[in-house]
Design a protein around this motif. Sequence first.
Motif: not given
Lengths: 167, 47
Positions: A107-108, A110-112, A114-115
């Motif tokens: 999850n981390r 993916v969010s990194e 995407r950011h």
Amino acid sequence: MSGHSKWATIKHKKGALDAKRGKIFTRLIKEIAVAAKSGGGDPDGNPRLRTAILAAKAENMPQENIKRAIQRGTGELEGVSYEEATFEGYGPGGVAVLVDVLTDNRNRAVSEIRHAFGKHGGNLGETGSVKFMFAKKGLIAVEKSAAGEDQLMDIVRVRLRRQGFRR
Amino acid sequence: MVASTYTKLEGSAAGTMMRLLEALEELDDVQNVHSNVDMDAMPVEAG
């Protein structure tokens, strides 16, 4: 940072270099651990591990670190388990981007990612949206003195025939 | 990984693309980044 103490100068340069090397090492260690986990801790029977070890040696990683990474992968040493994933996205102008990830927290990651895409004019796409444009290719290097062109062509021909191709 | 087609970028888009690739490679979880970008020359970053 000039002045009286040379160490003050060295400290800053060394700090930056160490941080960079640490990052490369982390990357290599992860690859070794995952390779050892998926194909066993013996480099002779695990080409992926062999490649990973060669890459680590090329960066002057100490033998001890390599050994520990293998043991962590095979479970002899306590360690985190990494998950492999490939993310696909688009950059500015519709450029296709593939990102290979080894993470202990999906999850981390993916969010990194995407950011990072969002910040630089791209966006993270669906799985399969750009992968079809890429093909995995290998490279075989042979010493020029070891074999002539005819010999190499013969080897390729034999391999193709074994795989059912005719010419 | 080798792309079958390449996308040409020029000017500021190329610069943005370079920064995107750098940002992705900076991330700790990232092992490798592939893209099908095609540029004439690597735009040099100021600073």
